[in-house]
Design an enzyme around this catalytic site. Structure first.
Site, PDB file in Angstrom:
ATOM      1  N   ILE A 210     -21.254   1.948  -9.739  1.00 26.61           N
ATOM      2  CA  ILE A 210     -20.272   1.267 -10.592  1.00 26.61           C
ATOM      3  C   ILE A 210     -20.789  -0.068 -11.123  1.00 26.61           C
ATOM      4  CG2 ILE A 210     -17.882   0.417 -10.687  1.00 26.61           C
ATOM      5  CD1 ILE A 210     -18.295   3.502 -10.504  1.00 26.61           C
ATOM      6  N   GLY A 211     -21.854  -0.583 -10.532  1.00 25.48           N
ATOM      7  CA  GLY A 211     -22.429  -1.790 -11.124  1.00 25.48           C
ATOM      8  C   GLY A 211     -23.036  -2.761 -10.142  1.00 25.48           C
ATOM      9  N   SER A 212     -22.222  -3.266  -9.204  1.00 21.80           N
ATOM     10  CA  SER A 212     -22.764  -4.301  -8.328  1.00 21.80           C
ATOM     11  C   SER A 212     -23.424  -3.683  -7.102  1.00 21.80           C
ATOM     12  CB  SER A 212     -21.667  -5.269  -7.906  1.00 21.80           C
ATOM     13  OG  SER A 212     -20.625  -4.597  -7.256  1.00 21.80           O
ATOM     14  N   TRP A 340      -6.457 -11.043 -15.585  1.00 18.07           N
ATOM     15  CA  TRP A 340      -6.852 -11.783 -14.387  1.00 18.07           C
ATOM     16  C   TRP A 340      -7.119 -13.264 -14.687  1.00 18.07           C
ATOM     17  CZ3 TRP A 340     -10.415  -7.587 -11.664  1.00 18.07           C
ATOM     18  CH2 TRP A 340      -9.583  -6.654 -11.038  1.00 18.07           C
ATOM     19  N   ASP A 378     -15.664  -2.365 -17.842  1.00 17.96           N
ATOM     20  CA  ASP A 378     -14.743  -2.210 -16.707  1.00 17.96           C
ATOM     21  C   ASP A 378     -13.329  -2.651 -17.070  1.00 17.96           C
ATOM     22  OD1 ASP A 378     -16.701  -1.317 -14.909  1.00 17.96           O
ATOM     23  OD2 ASP A 378     -17.312  -3.364 -14.431  1.00 17.96           O
ATOM     24  N   GLU A 443     -11.555   5.903  -8.505  1.00 17.46           N
ATOM     25  CA  GLU A 443     -11.489   6.104  -7.054  1.00 17.46           C
ATOM     26  C   GLU A 443     -11.072   7.536  -6.777  1.00 17.46           C
ATOM     27  OE1 GLU A 443      -9.440   6.519  -3.222  1.00 17.46           O
ATOM     28  OE2 GLU A 443      -8.720   7.013  -5.208  1.00 17.46           O
ATOM     29  N   HIS A 473     -14.653   0.383   0.427  1.00 14.56           N
ATOM     30  CA  HIS A 473     -13.918  -0.614   1.208  1.00 14.56           C
ATOM     31  C   HIS A 473     -14.181  -0.461   2.699  1.00 14.56           C
ATOM     32  CE1 HIS A 473     -11.769  -0.593  -2.633  1.00 14.56           C
ATOM     33  NE2 HIS A 473     -11.677  -1.882  -2.388  1.00 14.56           N
ATOM     34  N   CYS A 505     -16.250   2.169  -6.326  1.00 14.94           N
ATOM     35  CA  CYS A 505     -16.220   0.862  -6.977  1.00 14.94           C
ATOM     36  C   CYS A 505     -17.581   0.201  -6.767  1.00 14.94           C
ATOM     37  CB  CYS A 505     -15.083   0.039  -6.351  1.00 14.94           C
ATOM     38  SG  CYS A 505     -14.651  -1.430  -7.322  1.00 14.94           S
TER      39      CYS A 505
HETATM   40  N1  GLN Z   1     -18.747  -3.453 -12.231  1.00 14.15           N
HETATM   41  C1  GLN Z   1     -17.963  -4.085 -11.217  1.00 14.15           C
HETATM   42  C2  GLN Z   1     -18.684  -3.991  -9.883  1.00 14.15           C
HETATM   43  O1  GLN Z   1     -19.393  -3.044  -9.689  1.00 14.15           O
HETATM   44  C3  GLN Z   1     -16.608  -3.420 -11.094  1.00 14.15           C
HETATM   45  C4  GLN Z   1     -15.740  -4.076 -10.056  1.00 14.15           C
HETATM   46  C5  GLN Z   1     -14.308  -3.602 -10.035  1.00 14.15           C
HETATM   47  O2  GLN Z   1     -13.980  -2.562 -10.509  1.00 14.15           O
HETATM   48  N2  GLN Z   1     -13.427  -4.346  -9.460  1.00 14.15           N
HETATM   49  O3  GLN Z   1     -18.529  -4.852  -9.023  1.00 14.15           O
HETATM   50 ZN    ZN Z   2     -13.542  -0.771  -9.078  1.00 14.61          ZN
END
Ligand code: GLN
Ligand code: ZN
Length: 536
Positions: A210-212, A340, A378, A443, A473, A505
């Protein structure tokens, strides 16, 4: 429901003097509300005008106290005390006793503006956090009582707020000039997908993240040192580049199909963009609760939003230069940035969303021109911004969808992904579809794939879906079996050609020792399923 409410308050009020507070929106049935057997009734008088109009129209019972929520507990702006003063004076005509209050709990706000000494010139004096809000209540009261000092303060604030702030006419103009076609991609999905696949040549069940990737102690320390000028910008940049190179190699070793650069240069997915965009401020100490015991510092959108220079280009193109596999450009969407953050209230919310979207579109174009083939935008807060009352949903989702479409109007060949974490999709699936992305990742592991029912029930769903098979998580490492179960569930209800495989995520809160084996299991599982699918 109203019957129950009435019954409950009649029981309770036998024993207590009740001060009943309502907030975040107007009361839906004013006439019944004011008849409730309580001592005092609270009204949110900032979210919209409905409460006030009802008070004017139907009056207010003489035997009750009116709690007037006139100071906005949700936004950070200093109130125009003059207007509030007149409002309270008007309300005093309807009610015998008026209590002046904030419109909702103050936990949405940081404690105080006092320590914020690095804000843009002129901004600090326009802000009021929790402590300053309370002070405003006091001034209104003193001014009503005829206090001369307070009256002067009311005048001073009125003058201050009458001066325009943060306006950028070019940005306004761009939004004014938007046309319908700016919100529509040139080529429909069914044709785009062919063009994209010609370039990307991805296997069935492509794997990605997802990226990070883990934000280790080392990374956080380097960032702090950079902020405290112990690391020079060059040293910090070199450090980030090393991290990117490391994560590209790790992803290649694991065998993922679409890579990411890891987001090591980012603190928070919204704050990072807020720091780069014009018209948005960030605070040093403005922490508020987000969920559970987690905190974050919401940025403050105070003016017209624009992009002074590219925000992500350097890191993404560097990552892409290290590998033959596609690297996803990674942006936070306009609706999430807006939802946000605190935002100005002098222009409609959708206009702010379009301003942010236009800034992001510039980034999208730069990424495309630099040869990036996939861009993920995102939108985890897309659903979250939906108004409390369903009657307001159409308006919200219409502009939210349009904001996303505006920033994602990429070339047909560019594959647009979005990501939404966990969401209750059933009620909003129609709007999600209208966003017109090519791929959405969601998810699915905690709900064991149940979440897919929304997509399953949607007639004609034809977009690709990244199934979150790894619950990020939890520190637990998912085994191949649990991953397989979720994918098999998905394959039963959606064509396999539409499915991607990814974690739920971003992985930034996890440790490397968890992430590597988990992703290996994920990739191996996808490879095994592919083999089985080809052999049948
Ligand atoms: N690209 C973001 C990550 O990977 C997405 C975070 C999120 O959806 N809250 O952290
Ligand atoms: Zn996410």
């Amino acid at each position: 429901e109203w019957d129950l409410v009435e019954e409950m308050y009649s029981c309770l009020s036998k024993y207590l003097d009740i001060y009943l507070l309502t907030y975040y929106d107007s009361v839906s049935d004013y006439q019944r509300y004011i008849k409730l057997p309580v001592k005092a009734l609270g009204f949110d008088l900032v979210s919209n005008r409905e409460n006030l109009e009802n008070i004017r129209r139907f009056g207010f019972p003489k035997d009750k106290v009116l709690i007037a929520g006139v100071i906005n507990g949700r936004q950070v702006w200093r109130a125009c005390l003059d207007e509030k003063l007149r409002l309270v004076e008007e309300l005093s005509k309807y009610a015998k006793d008026v209590i002046i209050a904030n419109s909702c709990p103050l936990f949405h706000l940081p404690v105080s503006v006092e320590p914020e000494n690095e804000l843009e010139d002129g901004l600090k004096e326009r802000l009021a956090f929790a402590k300053e809000k309370l002070f405003e209540l006091k001034i209104i009261k003193s001014a009503i009582e005829g206090d001369q000092q307070a009256r002067l303060e009311v005048e001073r604030v009125k003058k201050l707020l009458s001066i325009k702030f943060g306006e950028v006419p070019e940005v306004r103009e761009k939004v004014q000039n938007l046309r319908e076609e700016d919100f529509v991609r040139e080529v429909p999905y069914q044709e785009r997908i062919k063009l994209q696949q010609d370039i990307l040549r991805l296997p069935l069940l492509p794997t990605t993240t997802i990226g990070s990737f883990p934000q280790t102690e080392e990374i956080r320390m380097a960032r702090t040192e950079y902020r405290n000028s112990k690391l020079s910008p060059e040293e910090y940049e070199r450090f980030i580049k090393e991290q990117i190179e490391k994560v590209i190699r790790i992803q290649e070793d694991i065998g993922l199909d679409v890579l990411v650069h890891g987001e090591f240069e980012r603190t928070d997915m919204v704050e990072f963009f807020a720091e780069k965009l014009g018209g948005i401020a960030t605070t040093k100490h403005g922490w508020v609760l987000s969920y559970g015991s987690r905190v974050y510092r919401p940025p403050i959108i105070y003016g017209d939003v624009y992009r002074p220079e590219p925000m992500t280009l350097k890191e993404i193109t560097y990552a892409q230069s290290l590998t033959q596999k596609p690297v996803k450009g990674m942006l936070t969407g306009p609706v999430t940035i807006l939802n946000w953050s605190y935002y100005r209230e002098d222009i409609p919310k959708e206009e702010i969303a379009y301003q942010i979207a236009l800034a992001l579109l510039e980034e999208v174009k730069d990424l495309e021109n630099a040869g990036i083939k996939i861009i993920q935008i995102d939108e985890p807060a897309f659903r979250e911004g939906a108004p409390l009352k369903k009657r307001d949903w159409t308006h919200y989702f219409n502009w939210a969808v349009k904001a996303f479409r505006l920033c994602s109007k990429a070339k047909p060949q560019t594959q647009i992904h979005t990501h939404m974490c966990y969401s209750e999709f059933n009620e909003v699936i129609e709007y999600i579809y209208q966003m017109d992305f090519d791929v959405i990742s969601i998810e699915a592991s905690r709900s064991k794939g149940e979440i897919l029912s929304a997509f399953e029930n949607f007639k004609g769903w034809d977009r690709q879906i990244g199934i979150g098979v790894y619950d990020i998580h939890s520190p637990a490492i998912p085994d191949k079996n649990s991953i397989r179960q979720i994918l098999e569930r998905a394959m039963k209800v959606l064509p396999v050609e539409l499915l991607w495989v990814n974690p739920d995520c971003g992985l930034k809160t996890r440790r490397w020792e968890e992430v590597v084996p988990a992703l290996k299991n994920m990739v191996e599982c996808a490879e095994e399923l592919r083999k089985e699918l080809v052999s049948v």
